[in-house]
Design an enzyme around this catalytic site. Sequence first.
Site, PDB file in Angstrom:
ATOM      1  N   SER A 142     -18.284  64.350 -22.816  1.00 30.44           N
ATOM      2  CA  SER A 142     -17.668  65.376 -22.428  1.00 30.44           C
ATOM      3  C   SER A 142     -17.538  64.569 -20.856  1.00 30.44           C
ATOM      4  O   SER A 142     -17.928  64.343 -20.793  1.00 30.44           O
ATOM      5  CB  SER A 142     -18.057  67.392 -23.139  1.00 30.44           C
ATOM      6  N   TYR A 155     -25.942  71.743 -25.742  1.00 30.24           N
ATOM      7  CA  TYR A 155     -24.313  70.909 -26.107  1.00 30.24           C
ATOM      8  C   TYR A 155     -24.535  69.478 -25.144  1.00 30.24           C
ATOM      9  O   TYR A 155     -24.274  68.461 -24.688  1.00 30.24           O
ATOM     10  CB  TYR A 155     -23.606  71.857 -25.442  1.00 30.24           C
TER      11      TYR A 155
HETATM   12  P1  NAD Z   1     -12.300  72.222 -32.328  1.00 25.28           P
HETATM   13  O1  NAD Z   1     -13.069  73.105 -32.158  1.00 25.28           O
HETATM   14  O2  NAD Z   1     -10.743  72.139 -31.948  1.00 25.28           O
HETATM   15  O3  NAD Z   1     -12.468  70.676 -33.014  1.00 25.28           O
HETATM   16  C1  NAD Z   1     -12.760  70.499 -33.747  1.00 25.28           C
HETATM   17  C2  NAD Z   1     -12.925  69.626 -35.305  1.00 25.28           C
HETATM   18  O4  NAD Z   1     -14.341  69.075 -35.675  1.00 25.28           O
HETATM   19  C3  NAD Z   1     -12.024  70.349 -35.715  1.00 25.28           C
HETATM   20  O5  NAD Z   1     -11.102  69.637 -36.942  1.00 25.28           O
HETATM   21  C4  NAD Z   1     -13.548  70.574 -37.064  1.00 25.28           C
HETATM   22  O6  NAD Z   1     -12.945  70.814 -38.621  1.00 25.28           O
HETATM   23  C5  NAD Z   1     -14.382  69.796 -36.866  1.00 25.28           C
HETATM   24  N1  NAD Z   1     -15.346  70.493 -37.154  1.00 25.28           N
HETATM   25  C6  NAD Z   1     -16.581  70.885 -36.902  1.00 25.28           C
HETATM   26  N2  NAD Z   1     -17.380  71.222 -38.203  1.00 25.28           N
HETATM   27  C7  NAD Z   1     -17.016  70.414 -38.534  1.00 25.28           C
HETATM   28  C8  NAD Z   1     -18.123  69.598 -39.166  1.00 25.28           C
HETATM   29  N3  NAD Z   1     -19.700  69.798 -39.582  1.00 25.28           N
HETATM   30  N4  NAD Z   1     -18.109  68.745 -40.573  1.00 25.28           N
HETATM   31  C9  NAD Z   1     -16.447  68.053 -39.852  1.00 25.28           C
HETATM   32  N5  NAD Z   1     -16.157  67.966 -38.496  1.00 25.28           N
HETATM   33  C10 NAD Z   1     -16.064  69.219 -38.412  1.00 25.28           C
HETATM   34  O7  NAD Z   1     -13.037  71.300 -30.715  1.00 25.28           O
HETATM   35  P2  NAD Z   1     -12.371  70.280 -29.973  1.00 25.28           P
HETATM   36  O8  NAD Z   1     -12.499  71.120 -28.828  1.00 25.28           O
HETATM   37  O9  NAD Z   1     -11.338  70.015 -30.039  1.00 25.28           O
HETATM   38  O10 NAD Z   1     -13.892  69.605 -29.878  1.00 25.28           O
HETATM   39  C11 NAD Z   1     -13.716  68.135 -30.529  1.00 25.28           C
HETATM   40  C12 NAD Z   1     -14.708  67.241 -29.194  1.00 25.28           C
HETATM   41  O11 NAD Z   1     -14.481  67.374 -27.977  1.00 25.28           O
HETATM   42  C13 NAD Z   1     -16.040  67.636 -29.456  1.00 25.28           C
HETATM   43  O12 NAD Z   1     -16.598  67.143 -30.114  1.00 25.28           O
HETATM   44  C14 NAD Z   1     -15.961  68.855 -28.115  1.00 25.28           C
HETATM   45  O13 NAD Z   1     -17.640  68.380 -27.963  1.00 25.28           O
HETATM   46  C15 NAD Z   1     -15.452  67.805 -27.280  1.00 25.28           C
HETATM   47  N6  NAD Z   1     -14.851  68.190 -26.009  1.00 25.28           N
HETATM   48  C16 NAD Z   1     -13.738  68.887 -25.908  1.00 25.28           C
HETATM   49  C17 NAD Z   1     -13.345  69.869 -25.006  1.00 25.28           C
HETATM   50  C18 NAD Z   1     -12.972  71.243 -24.585  1.00 25.28           C
HETATM   51  O14 NAD Z   1     -12.690  71.842 -23.608  1.00 25.28           O
HETATM   52  N7  NAD Z   1     -12.389  71.531 -25.885  1.00 25.28           N
HETATM   53  C19 NAD Z   1     -14.022  69.161 -23.420  1.00 25.28           C
HETATM   54  C20 NAD Z   1     -14.828  68.086 -23.584  1.00 25.28           C
HETATM   55  C21 NAD Z   1     -14.712  67.908 -24.956  1.00 25.28           C
END
Ligand code: NAD
Length: 260
Positions: A142, A155
């Site tokens: 991130s 985080y």
């Molecule tokens: P999201 O909530 O849409 O997806 C998260 C995914 O993780 C889902 O498929 C969920 O089923 C899975 N998950 C959650 N807990 C789990 C567990 N215990 N075991 C297995 N799977 C599990 O989130 P996102 O925004 O797509 O985030 C994905 C990644 O990107 C994360 O690591 C997040 O920190 C990172 N990220 C997101 C953003 C943002 O703005 N959305 C920015 C930077 C980084």
Amino acid sequence: MLAGRTALVTGSTSGIGLAVARALARAGAKVMLNGSRAAAEAEDLRAGLAAETGAEIGYTQANLGQAASARELVERTIAAFGSLDILVNNAGMQHVAAVDAFPDDQWDALIALNLSSVFHTTKAALPGMKARGWGRIVNIASAHGVVASPFKAPYTASKHAVVGFSKAVALEVAEQGITCNALCPGYVRTPLIDKQVVDQAKVHNMPEDRVIREVILAAQPTKQFVEADEVAAFAVFLCSDAAKSVTGSVQLIDGGWTAR
Ligand code: NAD
């Protein structure tokens, strides 16, 4: 581009993970989806992605908050596809609260998922990659892997740690045809962000539309969310042979956030 390659994307039932899985499948890879819900509940998603992309798509349920489940996920992917060439560590969670009000159980859960699972899946995937002399590990960190925000100390800590872990792994396997990189998106509109909007509204005592404009996108100079497909396209590039010298890198896709 990735025909004949096999891939696992953790946490790929929604958001960035699903976009990465779709992009890898479109590029020709066989893709194992993963989420914490039961296989029957994810079957429509799996079958739809297979029909849409023409690629072989699997789904394995695993709660990556548990070390044994993370290891088994990799083992089951190798059993299904015969190998694991591409590992995308994407699953992650967020919890927004002041440090002195942060629940201990949320700290444990967040570190287990955002950081420890990356160690366990990587550890399980590397022997096969080393044996074949080819591998790609893409860790979805991130912008919080390089900068911080208040109320997100756990985080921020977890994502800084993922960046450091990615660099160390890259150095270890640099002579074995394996790359390891950290992708650092800014704000992407996904279910994870939808939850944060609600949480931040409580923390800042603001309506949600103001939170989006004045808190979330305040840090992002473009004032636009990054699209999940932009992150996915970058991940596909990192998995290509054209990116074989890109390793140990920290790739910012953040609308200029960290340029400040
Ligand atoms: P999201 O909530 O849409 O997806 C998260 C995914 O993780 C889902 O498929 C969920 O089923 C899975 N998950 C959650 N807990 C789990 C567990 N215990 N075991 C297995 N799977 C599990 O989130 P996102 O925004 O797509 O985030 C994905 C990644 O990107 C994360 O690591 C997040 O920190 C990172 N990220 C997101 C953003 C943002 O703005 N959305 C920015 C930077 C980084």
